[in-house]
Scaffold this motif. Structure first.
Motif, PDB file in Angstrom:
ATOM      1  N   ASN A  53       0.925  -1.203  -0.049  1.00 50.33           N
ATOM      2  CA  ASN A  53       0.151  -0.054   0.121  1.00 50.33           C
ATOM      3  C   ASN A  53       0.808   1.116   0.016  1.00 50.33           C
ATOM      4  N   ASP A  54       1.790   1.183  -0.980  1.00 48.29           N
ATOM      5  CA  ASP A  54       2.948   2.375  -1.025  1.00 48.29           C
ATOM      6  C   ASP A  54       3.718   2.660   0.185  1.00 48.29           C
ATOM      7  N   GLU A  55       3.447   1.775   1.305  1.00 47.60           N
ATOM      8  CA  GLU A  55       4.472   2.144   2.304  1.00 47.60           C
ATOM      9  C   GLU A  55       5.724   1.034   2.273  1.00 47.60           C
ATOM     10  N   LEU A  56       7.137   1.551   2.589  1.00 49.94           N
ATOM     11  CA  LEU A  56       8.026   0.824   2.425  1.00 49.94           C
ATOM     12  C   LEU A  56       7.832  -0.174   4.068  1.00 49.94           C
ATOM     13  N   THR A  57       7.706  -1.541   3.780  1.00 47.87           N
ATOM     14  CA  THR A  57       7.629  -2.117   4.908  1.00 47.87           C
ATOM     15  C   THR A  57       9.114  -3.162   5.187  1.00 47.87           C
ATOM     16  N   ALA A  58      10.062  -3.127   4.055  1.00 49.28           N
ATOM     17  CA  ALA A  58      11.248  -4.064   4.423  1.00 49.28           C
ATOM     18  C   ALA A  58      12.182  -3.436   3.424  1.00 49.28           C
TER      19      ALA A  58
END
Length: 133
Positions: free
Chosen positions: A95-100
Motif C-alpha cells: 500500500n505504498d509504504e516501505l515495509t522492508a
C-alpha cells in the motif's frame, strides 16, 4: 540508470505469524524470488548444473509490518558492482509504504575451481542497467 524492476506478491494466509504479520522469514524468500531476472543474466536457462553464483551475505531491515490481504511490491536494483561480486538492493512495499529493505552480496563463482571469478564485461553491462545510487 533505472529505479529497478518490480515483482508483485500476494501474501498467503500461511505466511502470517501469531501477531497477524507476514512472518520475518518470508520477506527474504520473496527477495530471493525477485532476484530471478538477475540470476538469468548469469545463467539464462536457470539450470542448476550451470550455476555460477553464490550468496555471500544478506541483511534485511524491517521498517513496518507487512500484512495478509494486500499485495506486496518488491523493487530490485543493483547498488554496487565489483570485480567478482555485486550487491543487490531490494525494497518491499505494501500500500505504498516501505515495509522492508534488504541488501544481498552475490559472488560470481566457479564451482570447479572453488574460487570467485571476474564478472565479464557483457554481464557487467547488463548489471549496470539496474544500477542505482
Amino acid at each position: 540508470m533505472t529505479q529497478g524492476y518490480t515483482t508483485h506478491f500476494s501474501p498467503r494466509f500461511s505466511e502470517t505469524d501469531g501477531l497477524g504479520h507476514i512472518n520475518n522469514t518470508v520477506i527474504p524468500v520473496w527477495f530471493e524470488a525477485a532476484r530471478d531476472p538477475i540470476f538469468k543474466i548469469f545463467v539464462p536457462s536457470l539450470e542448476i548444473s550451470h550455476w555460477n553464483l553464490i550468496l555471500a551475505g544478506f541483511s534485511v531491515d524491517f521498517k513496518a509490518p507487512t500484512f495478509y490481504g494486500s499485495d506486496v511490491k518488491v523493487v530490485t536494483s543493483i547498488s554496487r558492482i565489483g570485480n567478482s561480486s555485486f550487491e543487490v538492493h531490494q525494497k518491499c512495499y505494501q500500500n505504498d509504504e516501505l515495509t522492508a529493505e534488504g541488501r544481498t552480496q552475490m559472488v560470481h563463482f566457479d564451482y570447479e575451481t572453488n574460487r570467485s571469478q571476474p564478472i565479464s564485461e557483457g554481464i557487467r553491462a547488463e548489471l549496470k542497467q539496474w544500477l542505482v545510487d
